[in-house]
Design an enzyme around this catalytic site. Structure first.
Site, short mmCIF file in Angstrom:
data_model
loop_
_atom_site.label_atom_id
_atom_site.label_comp_id
_atom_site.label_asym_id
_atom_site.label_seq_id
_atom_site.Cartn_x
_atom_site.Cartn_y
_atom_site.Cartn_z
N ARG A 46 0.82 -1.21 0.00
CA ARG A 46 0.00 0.00 0.00
C ARG A 46 0.86 1.26 0.00
NH1 ARG A 46 -5.49 0.16 2.55
NH2 ARG A 46 -4.56 1.88 3.70
N ARG A 57 0.88 12.84 -9.44
CA ARG A 57 0.57 14.24 -9.19
C ARG A 57 1.76 15.13 -9.54
NH1 ARG A 57 -3.40 15.24 -9.93
NH2 ARG A 57 -4.62 14.57 -8.16
N HIS A 60 1.99 15.65 -13.13
CA HIS A 60 1.05 16.68 -13.59
C HIS A 60 1.66 18.07 -13.49
CE1 HIS A 60 -2.54 13.88 -12.56
NE2 HIS A 60 -2.19 13.74 -13.83
N SER A 86 9.02 3.82 3.17
CA SER A 86 9.08 2.62 4.00
C SER A 86 8.94 3.06 5.44
CB SER A 86 10.41 1.88 3.81
OG SER A 86 10.50 0.78 4.72
N GLY A 87 7.80 2.72 6.04
CA GLY A 87 7.56 3.12 7.42
C GLY A 87 8.64 2.62 8.35
N SER A 88 8.95 1.33 8.26
CA SER A 88 9.94 0.73 9.15
C SER A 88 11.37 1.05 8.72
CB SER A 88 9.76 -0.79 9.18
OG SER A 88 10.09 -1.36 7.92
N GLY A 89 11.56 1.31 7.43
CA GLY A 89 12.91 1.50 6.90
C GLY A 89 13.69 0.21 6.83
N GLU A 90 12.96 -0.91 6.92
CA GLU A 90 13.59 -2.22 6.92
C GLU A 90 13.10 -3.13 5.79
OE1 GLU A 90 16.10 -2.81 8.81
OE2 GLU A 90 15.88 -1.15 10.22
N SER A 149 -2.20 1.70 7.99
CA SER A 149 -3.05 2.58 7.18
C SER A 149 -2.72 4.06 7.39
CB SER A 149 -4.53 2.36 7.50
OG SER A 149 -4.96 1.10 7.06
N GLU A 152 0.29 5.12 5.31
CA GLU A 152 0.00 5.20 3.88
C GLU A 152 -0.85 6.42 3.54
OE1 GLU A 152 -1.65 1.51 4.49
OE2 GLU A 152 0.34 0.64 4.73
N ASP A 160 0.58 15.24 -1.65
CA ASP A 160 -0.33 16.30 -2.12
C ASP A 160 0.07 17.65 -1.55
OD1 ASP A 160 -1.83 14.69 -3.79
OD2 ASP A 160 -3.40 14.32 -2.32
#
Length: 185
Positions: A46, A57, A60, A86-90, A149, A152, A160
């Site tokens: 995700r 975007r 654009h 990457s949230g964890s960076g792993e 979630s 993401e 944005d």
């Protein structure tokens, strides 16, 4: 639990999270994007979906963007930027790609939640979205939502926000952006 209660919780989480992202790190990322000839994006799951939306975007806005692995992806060079989500960076695949980008002297920006991660070795710049990751580290914003979630969603809205900052900085006429929108649909 009804829809109004749930969507209010989600909105509050997103607002709290976006408000805690360091604005200087975002401004530096924007400078990196503007300086690059091409901007590449890599992530998985995700996170990748959110990054693909950010890449679209920025395209654009006239920025040359590529998602790692797409069929028309060109070579990365020292004039380019790789943005790693990457949230964890792993996550293994983004780590491999970041290492390879550094081999070609490209700049690497990591957007994640964990500043003390393996990605740190390959990153020139880090933007922290301080939310819970799969690692469940201290000092992370908890979420009522499943899994990652909140990361993401925040990643998409950060993208944005970068786009709107560019639009305002360059005084871009919004209706003129439609010339970059897909027209074979």
């Amino acid at each position: 639990m009804n829809y109004n209660d749930v969507q209010n919780e989600i909105k509050e989480e997103i607002s709290n999270t976006l408000g805690q992202i360091n604005s200087e790190s975002v401004e530096k990322l924007l400078a990196e994007i503007k300086q690059a000839d091409k901007v590449f994006f890599v992530g998985v799951g995700r996170v990748l979906l959110s990054l693909e939306a950010v890449a679209k975007r920025l395209a654009h806005l006239g920025i040359k963007t590529y998602v790692v692995g797409q069929i028309t992806e060109p070579a990365i060079t020292e004039k380019d930027l790789l943005i790693v989500g990457s949230g964890s960076g792993e996550s293994a695949f983004p780590l491999i790609i970041a290492k390879k980008a550094k081999k070609y002297n490209a700049r690497v920006a990591h957007i994640g939640a964990n500043p003390d991660c393996s990605m740190k070795e390959y990153s020139d710049h880090f933007v922290r979205i301080p939310v819970s990751t799969k690692l469940q580290l201290p000092n992370e914003i908890p979420s009522v939502q499943p899994m990652t979630s909140l990361f993401e969603q925040s990643l998409l809205l950060l993208g944005d926000s970068l786009a709107l900052m560019l639009i305002r900085e360059q005084n871009i006429d919004m209706p003129s952006l439609w010339e970059y929108h897909a027209n074979l649909e």
